[in-house]
Design an enzyme around this catalytic site. Sequence first.
Site, PDB file in Angstrom:
ATOM      1  N   PHE A 163      25.353 -18.162  82.470  1.00 42.28           N
ATOM      2  CA  PHE A 163      25.334 -19.369  83.301  1.00 42.28           C
ATOM      3  C   PHE A 163      26.285 -20.435  82.754  1.00 42.28           C
ATOM      4  CE2 PHE A 163      20.781 -18.474  84.891  1.00 42.28           C
ATOM      5  CZ  PHE A 163      21.272 -17.916  86.059  1.00 42.28           C
ATOM      6  N   GLU A 195      14.917 -26.291  92.696  1.00 43.89           N
ATOM      7  CA  GLU A 195      15.954 -25.524  93.395  1.00 43.89           C
ATOM      8  C   GLU A 195      15.642 -24.041  93.294  1.00 43.89           C
ATOM      9  OE1 GLU A 195      20.142 -26.631  93.062  1.00 43.89           O
ATOM     10  OE2 GLU A 195      20.554 -24.547  92.500  1.00 43.89           O
ATOM     11  N   HIS A 217      15.356 -32.653  88.368  1.00 44.68           N
ATOM     12  CA  HIS A 217      15.624 -31.551  89.288  1.00 44.68           C
ATOM     13  C   HIS A 217      15.671 -30.265  88.476  1.00 44.68           C
ATOM     14  CE1 HIS A 217      17.198 -29.707  92.974  1.00 44.68           C
ATOM     15  NE2 HIS A 217      18.062 -29.050  92.217  1.00 44.68           N
ATOM     16  N   SER A 221      12.049 -32.540  91.901  1.00 45.52           N
ATOM     17  CA  SER A 221      12.564 -31.581  92.885  1.00 45.52           C
ATOM     18  C   SER A 221      12.853 -30.244  92.205  1.00 45.52           C
ATOM     19  CB  SER A 221      13.834 -32.116  93.556  1.00 45.52           C
ATOM     20  OG  SER A 221      14.810 -32.494  92.603  1.00 45.52           O
TER      21      SER A 221
END
Length: 289
Positions: free
Chosen positions: A219, A17, A269, A15
């Site tokens: 981050f 994002e 992900h 997946s």
Amino acid sequence: MKVIQTISQDKTNLSFEFFPPKTEEQEKQLFAALEKLTKFHPNFVSVTYGAMGTVGGKTFEIVDEIKNKFSIEPVAHLTCVAANKEQIKGQLADLKNHNIQNILALRGDPPLGEEKLAYPKDGFRYASDLVGFIKKQDADFCVGVAGYPEGHIESPSLEKDIEYLKLKVDAGAEYIITQLFFDNQCYYDFVTRCRAAGINVPIIPGLMVITSLKQIKKFTETCGAAIPEELHAELEACGEDAEEVIKVGTEWTVGQCKDLLESKVPGLHFFVLNKAEPVSTILNSVKKK
């Protein structure tokens, strides 16, 4: 299809994002990246919401287009930090009308530069409350939540952080996507703590490719993740050579992926930052293993 149904299949899921664009140029970049990454056949794609719900409406537009144009199952991020119950009800109805079944339920973050959250009246303070509310409104929504292998930055301890996570699962969350990490042992230890606490839903590791040392420092400061000393030294040695930074970051993530896949994690992900190239390089490399 619900995300939990794809995770339940006997294979490693993939997946991506994305974040919702603020300009027309960013929108072109997002869909160009998505088009390049579709060749890897992702199980789902999630779209973030933005601090204080600043681009919430755009999130719903994007997930709708992903579903209809690319035939990929979208996951809409939904936060409670800037919305009251009635507003959230409206957002859920909007998602339902567009046949969006999957939600990643989050508390949400304050805008950049602000430390405290101003909670709306008749709203929710915690993601666990949002999860319960979503399920109460419509149990057919498939709800995922975030997990923090190294602990949420606001949590007083790793143990307390797991307690908060269990509240979200007990409220109806069906899977967990972790915050980024660069030391796989942090993920493995996190899974062990979760299982010991009775959290038995799938826990999908979240990965980010380092393409800028300055960016990743920002981050990690906001999410509580640590950069291993070995990786940090390699990045520092790159100096101002941007291509070398990307090479080091890519090789590190390739190593993470291979190790995670050998450990049979439920999926990978990627926080792609709306750029296809670094993730494409990694997935091609892992595929060739």
